[in-house]
Design an enzyme around this catalytic site. Structure first.
Site, PDB file in Angstrom:
ATOM      1  N   GLU A 175      -4.230  -8.785   8.275  1.00 32.41           N
ATOM      2  CA  GLU A 175      -3.626  -8.146   9.275  1.00 32.41           C
ATOM      3  C   GLU A 175      -4.557  -7.421  10.260  1.00 32.41           C
ATOM      4  O   GLU A 175      -5.538  -6.923  10.115  1.00 32.41           O
ATOM      5  CB  GLU A 175      -2.903  -7.110   8.563  1.00 32.41           C
ATOM      6  CG  GLU A 175      -1.947  -6.366   9.790  1.00 32.41           C
ATOM      7  CD  GLU A 175      -0.973  -5.306   9.161  1.00 32.41           C
ATOM      8  OE1 GLU A 175      -0.190  -4.564  10.038  1.00 32.41           O
ATOM      9  OE2 GLU A 175      -0.866  -4.911   7.922  1.00 32.41           O
ATOM     10  N   ALA A 196      -6.054   0.856   3.717  1.00 30.62           N
ATOM     11  CA  ALA A 196      -5.944   0.131   2.747  1.00 30.62           C
ATOM     12  C   ALA A 196      -4.741  -0.960   3.278  1.00 30.62           C
ATOM     13  O   ALA A 196      -4.510  -0.850   4.673  1.00 30.62           O
ATOM     14  CB  ALA A 196      -4.906   0.914   1.579  1.00 30.62           C
ATOM     15  N   MET A 197      -4.523  -1.957   2.622  1.00 28.95           N
ATOM     16  CA  MET A 197      -3.611  -3.269   3.094  1.00 28.95           C
ATOM     17  C   MET A 197      -2.667  -3.643   2.128  1.00 28.95           C
ATOM     18  O   MET A 197      -3.082  -3.561   0.874  1.00 28.95           O
ATOM     19  CB  MET A 197      -4.449  -4.234   3.604  1.00 28.95           C
ATOM     20  CG  MET A 197      -3.654  -5.384   3.954  1.00 28.95           C
ATOM     21  SD  MET A 197      -2.903  -5.095   5.590  1.00 28.95           S
ATOM     22  CE  MET A 197      -1.455  -6.337   5.300  1.00 28.95           C
ATOM     23  N   GLU A 198      -1.416  -3.487   2.327  1.00 29.51           N
ATOM     24  CA  GLU A 198      -0.156  -3.661   1.531  1.00 29.51           C
ATOM     25  C   GLU A 198       0.262  -5.132   0.975  1.00 29.51           C
ATOM     26  O   GLU A 198       1.215  -5.723   1.062  1.00 29.51           O
ATOM     27  CB  GLU A 198       1.080  -3.257   2.323  1.00 29.51           C
ATOM     28  CG  GLU A 198       1.793  -4.005   3.394  1.00 29.51           C
ATOM     29  CD  GLU A 198       0.938  -3.609   4.831  1.00 29.51           C
ATOM     30  OE1 GLU A 198       1.549  -3.937   5.758  1.00 29.51           O
ATOM     31  OE2 GLU A 198       0.128  -3.059   4.821  1.00 29.51           O
ATOM     32  N   ASN A 199      -1.067  -6.326   1.265  1.00 27.06           N
ATOM     33  CA  ASN A 199      -0.677  -7.477   0.958  1.00 27.06           C
ATOM     34  C   ASN A 199       0.421  -7.687  -0.254  1.00 27.06           C
ATOM     35  O   ASN A 199       0.147  -7.005  -1.395  1.00 27.06           O
ATOM     36  CB  ASN A 199      -1.914  -8.181   0.469  1.00 27.06           C
ATOM     37  CG  ASN A 199      -3.007  -8.177   1.545  1.00 27.06           C
ATOM     38  OD1 ASN A 199      -3.214  -8.455   2.872  1.00 27.06           O
ATOM     39  ND2 ASN A 199      -3.932  -7.206   0.783  1.00 27.06           N
ATOM     40  N   HIS A 208       2.014   4.856   0.100  1.00 27.70           N
ATOM     41  CA  HIS A 208       2.263   4.206   1.097  1.00 27.70           C
ATOM     42  C   HIS A 208       2.058   2.599   1.280  1.00 27.70           C
ATOM     43  O   HIS A 208       3.334   1.693   1.679  1.00 27.70           O
ATOM     44  CB  HIS A 208       1.318   4.558   2.251  1.00 27.70           C
ATOM     45  CG  HIS A 208       1.489   3.873   3.647  1.00 27.70           C
ATOM     46  ND1 HIS A 208       2.040   4.507   4.490  1.00 27.70           N
ATOM     47  CD2 HIS A 208       0.940   2.729   4.181  1.00 27.70           C
ATOM     48  CE1 HIS A 208       2.063   3.804   5.679  1.00 27.70           C
ATOM     49  NE2 HIS A 208       1.331   2.769   5.486  1.00 27.70           N
ATOM     50  N   GLU A 209       1.034   2.212   0.417  1.00 29.89           N
ATOM     51  CA  GLU A 209       1.179   0.720   0.328  1.00 29.89           C
ATOM     52  C   GLU A 209       1.994   0.099  -0.725  1.00 29.89           C
ATOM     53  O   GLU A 209       2.698  -0.872  -0.310  1.00 29.89           O
ATOM     54  CB  GLU A 209      -0.367   0.395  -0.064  1.00 29.89           C
ATOM     55  CG  GLU A 209      -1.494   0.857   0.752  1.00 29.89           C
ATOM     56  CD  GLU A 209      -1.404   0.404   2.348  1.00 29.89           C
ATOM     57  OE1 GLU A 209      -0.658  -0.386   2.496  1.00 29.89           O
ATOM     58  OE2 GLU A 209      -1.861   1.283   3.171  1.00 29.89           O
ATOM     59  N   HIS A 226       5.410  -0.063   1.013  1.00 29.64           N
ATOM     60  CA  HIS A 226       5.486  -1.500   1.962  1.00 29.64           C
ATOM     61  C   HIS A 226       6.202  -2.689   1.309  1.00 29.64           C
ATOM     62  O   HIS A 226       6.685  -3.631   2.049  1.00 29.64           O
ATOM     63  CB  HIS A 226       3.908  -1.933   2.373  1.00 29.64           C
ATOM     64  CG  HIS A 226       3.648  -1.297   3.684  1.00 29.64           C
ATOM     65  ND1 HIS A 226       4.454  -1.344   4.818  1.00 29.64           N
ATOM     66  CD2 HIS A 226       2.430  -0.596   3.992  1.00 29.64           C
ATOM     67  CE1 HIS A 226       3.792  -0.489   5.860  1.00 29.64           C
ATOM     68  NE2 HIS A 226       2.582  -0.039   5.421  1.00 29.64           N
TER      69      HIS A 226
END
Length: 885
Positions: free
Chosen positions: A121, A262-265, A297-298, A301
């Site tokens: 992203e 962070a990233m919600e993959n 949060h992640e 998602h």
């Protein structure tokens, strides 16, 4: 890089579908190879031109249905691979190479501490393989990863693990299949030397789910809190929203090198280590709290961002603002009796970060209309102001109707790429309300100003509130239409009790807090049966992201600070008292006079300081002075030195005047025994450490001795770091020995060394000391700093740039340093460079000579060759240039 402008109005739906994609990765740090097999189906009768995005790739070969494609059938540039004339369903196989070790942008697949990491992203997948890198292209991903087994024993991707196998030459493979449709920005790959903490839990639907937290071996003992946070998030989402997890496992991986938090993959979240690693020795109370919040949060998602994603990047707030709202609600619920603290923290951040953004050259609607670099719009407006939009909807519709609307939105759009209109339409249907006017919050930039006047009629026993709204002009938007603004109000009688509220057209009171709807340029409401002149409590729980203007006198603010039943407004009244007093003090300093301290403030401060009925956490946050940026936002022109002088003078006065009370608090709110980050214990530490900071500012020698002892003997980082920070910001010569001692203790632990860097970059330079910039340059030259690591840059460079009096020294040295950093960072990481560039957004707000020097630095930066698109966009907007100038 291209600087072309992308407009929301130009969106066109794809004329094809990617039925599935099969990726085989042959990983090597220097040069990795991808075998990419896509099934492509045109959606119409006409042949299509399939444009596949690319960035830094090497094409090896391309096949259609197993036959090598002739060169006339495709066009290749640095940014795309276009396949011509696809008129029926086909299978394309593309072989390409990319270079992880050379990838300092940390977008695509790169190397972090010797491990492979991905970040796709917003537009990183095009740095991995040729693909339509757009959020509205959803497909099934099947992934095979091949790598050296000794170096990379763990191979992870999205979805469910299908199989593992051994290969020749010491290599092995893992195959992952994701049953969910997803866009390529949610793709993830991790390969490296990791260990896991895991637990199998049973979901509400009765299915088993394996939870795994993967970290480098030295960090395994620091992940228990993260695993517990995942479990809390899963249970809360099930209970609050009825939303359940849908895969066999949920995995989280931590890395030191990451541009974001962070990233919600889907199913494989990748985190910056600062939001994963926690133990009493390396994480503060706030770190524990933030880890729980970001993990939540992640995970949230999974539904608001993964199962339902975005039609285009202009809809970014549809996943980010909505999910921030959800994580804020989660954090409030996890705090229990201390829930009010979370709302105060969120609004304090909104006011000090997002409100200035709304008033500056980068102001944009929550849903922007155009961009040159989408990464520039991962902003406090999209996230935090976006969250306020969803909170306002919940306030207007009620919790149950909002929940119905969310469920309807998710059911309609599961497996689809949605728009903000889709969300509002679902809310409107569930609530049976017309939300057309409310939708203006998505399209109009700027912070509305709400002015309230009040009129009490003692003979008629009525009290009338008249509210008006206006929104300042922002770039590209001049004529703003009225918003629908929920204005939550209460009225306090002379004894401080809430008055039951009954509007003149009602037959009986309906509670002590009423949500009034400000729809027009001006509206009024009259309450009946008001027997004595009340004091209004306006915008309770901060019911809308507006600037409220009401002519409170200081005695009324002090009254609200003592009596308001709404915790947020009680804090806000104290905060406003502090801001008004500090504003007066800055005025005096700028005219050369000696500043005096407002007596109403001191009386209110003492009352709250000694009120043992109030929770320590609430007292701590309420008695903390507003930060320098928030003080500056109230000024016509910002003089950082005068602001710091005023703030330090007030801290000193408080420390001297209430020394005996503060010493008693510091003694009574110790937390002996084993460390716990629970809200009550954290609140006690916060109040104790605030007391120490005031005492030290007042020159109390007992505080200095106590803090030195606390630094040496504390069993937790909260107390150690607070002691170190307080003494570093004092005139005590002990600071040098303590910094050396901290460096020795914390050496080799990046999260601690970064805190050590920030303490020094954020320091207050005492009379006779060298400028903080001198120390920053020394630290940059040391082994403690790494310009290629985002955490290191944020900890030192960004922290210094936010140290306003030091960054804005009259000699302009801070601005020259900023220019130097832009030049260096543009060559290393364009994303981070754009973030540092934004430090100068509001240069026009500063005193004339500073503004001139900042403008000169911006012009010099703007003239640099080969600026990345994101940096160019920030500089152009700061200078007031239009795209293409």
């Amino acid at each position: 890089m291209s600087s072309s402008v992308v407009y929301r109005s130009d969106y066109k739906a794809p004329d094809y579908r990617i039925e599935s994609v099969n990726l085989v990765f042959d990983l090597d740090p220097q040069t990795s190879t991808v075998f990419n097999t896509m099934k492509v189906s045109p959606l119409g009768a006409q042949p299509i031109e399939l444009v596949l995005d690319a960035d830094g790739l090497e094409l090896v070969s391309i096949y259609e249905n197993g036959v090598q494609l002739p060169q006339k059938r495709y066009s290749l540039t640095d940014k795309s691979l276009t396949v011509h004339g696809i008129d029926k369903p086909v299978t394309l196989t593309i072989v390409n190479k990319f270079h992880p070790l050379a990838n300092t942008l940390l977008s695509g697949i790169y190397i972090s501490n010797g491990n492979f990491m991905s970040q796709c992203e917003s537009q990183g997948f095009r740095r991995i393989t040729y693909f339509p890198d757009h959020p509205d292209i959803l497909t099934h991903f099947h992934v095979e990863i091949r790598a050296d087994k000794e170096k990379y024993p763990v191979l992870l991707s999205n979805g469910n693990l299908v199989r593992r196998d051994e290969l020749e030459n010491g290599r092995h493979l893992a195959v992952w299949d994701d049953p969910s449709l997803k866009p390529c920005y949610l793709f993830a790959l991790v390969a490296g030397n990791f260990v896991k903490r895991e637990e199998k839990i049973k979901l509400a639907n009765g299915k088993d789910c394996l939870l795994q937290v993967w970290v480098e071996p030295q960090n395994k003992d620091r992940t228990a809190h993260t695993l517990e946070s995942i479990k809390k998030a899963i249970r809360w989402d099930e209970q609050r929203w009825g939303l359940e997890y849908d895969l066999e496992r949920f995995m989280l991986v931590a890395t030191d090198d990451f541009n974001f938090g962070a990233m919600e993959n889907k199913g494989l979240n990748i985190f910056n280590t600062r939001y994963v690693l926690a133990s009493p020795q390396i994480a503060t109370d706030l770190d524990y709290f933030n880890i729980e919040s970001v993990v939540g949060h992640e995970y949230f998602h999974n539904w608001t961002g993964d199962r339902v994603t975005l039609r285009d990047w202009f809809q970014l707030t549809l996943k980010e603002g909505l999910t921030v709202f959800r994580d804020q609600e989660f954090s409030r619920d996890m705090l229990g009796k201390a829930a009010a603290i979370k709302r105060i923290m969120d609004v304090r951040f909104l006011r000090s970060r997002q409100f200035p953004e709304d008033a500056g050259p980068m102001a944009h609607p929550v849903r922007p209309e155009s961009y040159r670099e989408i990464n520039n719009f991962y902003t406090t407006t999209v996230y935090e102001k976006g969250a306020e939009i969803y909170r306002m909807l919940q306030t207007l519709l009620g919790r149950e109707k909002f929940k119905e609307g969310l469920r309807l939105y998710l059911e309609r759009n599961d497996g689809r790429a949605a728009t903000c209109e889709d969300f509002i339409n679902a809310m409107a249907q569930a609530s049976e309300r017309d939300l057309g006017q409310f939708f203006r919050w998505y399209g109009q930039a700027g912070t509305p100003r709400v002015t309230v006047k009040s009129f009490w009629d003692p003979e008629a026993h009525t009290y009338t509130l008249v509210a008006s709204q206006s929104t300042p002009e922002t770039p590209g938007q001049t004529d703003k239409k009225p918003f629908l603004i929920p204005l939550a109000v209460g009225l306090l009688d002379p004894s401080g009790k809430d008055i039951p509220l009954q509007l003149e057209d009602e037959t009986e009171p309906a509670g002590t807090t009423r949500v009034l709807e400000l729809r027009d340029a001006e509206n009024e409401w009259t309450f009946v049966n008001i027997d004595a002149k009340p004091i209004p409590s306006l915008l309770r729980d901060f019911s809308a992201p507006v600037i409220l203007n009401y002519p409170y006198c200081r005695s009324e603010l002090a009254f609200l600070a003592r009596h308001d039943s709404d915790p947020f407004n009680r804090w806000d009244a104290m905060n406003r008292l502090m801001l008004e007093a500090l504003n007066d003090m800055v005025d005096a300093i700028e005219t050369g006079a000696r500043p005096s301290v407002d007596q109403d403030l001191l009386a209110a401060f003492e009352q709250m300081l000694t009120d043992e009925r109030l929770a320590p956490a609430f007292r701590a946050i309420s008695l903390t002075l507003p930060d320098e940026q928030l003080i500056g936002e109230r000024r016509t022109l910002i003089d950082p030195e005068a602001i710091r002088s005023a703030r330090e003078e007030l801290r000193s006065v408080i420390g001297r005047r209430y020394s005996s009370v503060l010493l008693k608090i510091a003694e009574n709110y110790q937390t002996p025994g084993e460390y716990s980050p629970d809200a009550e214990s954290a609140g006690k530490r916060a109040l104790k450490n605030l007391a120490f900071s005031y005492l030290l500012a007042g020159g109390n020698p007992k505080a200095l001795l106590a803090l030195r002892s606390q630094f040496e003997q504390a069993n937790n980082l909260t107390d150690q770091l607070s002691a170190l920070t307080s003494i570093v910001n004092s005139a005590s010569p002990a600071k040098l020995d303590m910094l050396v001692d901290a460096a020795r203790k914390w050496n080799g632990v990046p999260v601690l060394i970064n805190k050590w860097l920030t303490v020094q970059a954020s320091a207050i330079a005492q009379p006779g000391e060298v400028p903080v910039l001198s120390r920053v340059r020394e630290l940059m030259a040391s082994g403690a700093f790494n310009i290629a690591n985002p955490n290191s840059v944020y900890a030192l460079i960004l922290a210094f740039c936010n140290n306003a009096p030091e960054f804005h020294r009259p000699d302009g040295s801070g601005y020259r340093f900023w220019l130097e950093m832009i030049q260096k960072l543009c060559k290393v990481n364009a994303f981070i460079a754009a973030r540092i560039a934004r430090v100068m957004d509001n240069w026009r707000r500063y005193t004339p000579e500073r503004a001139r020097q900042m403008h000169d630095a911006l012009k010099l930066a703007d003239s640099l060759p080969n600026l990345p698109t994101g940096v160019r966009e920030v500089l152009d907007k700061a200078l007031g240039k239009q795209a293409g100038e």
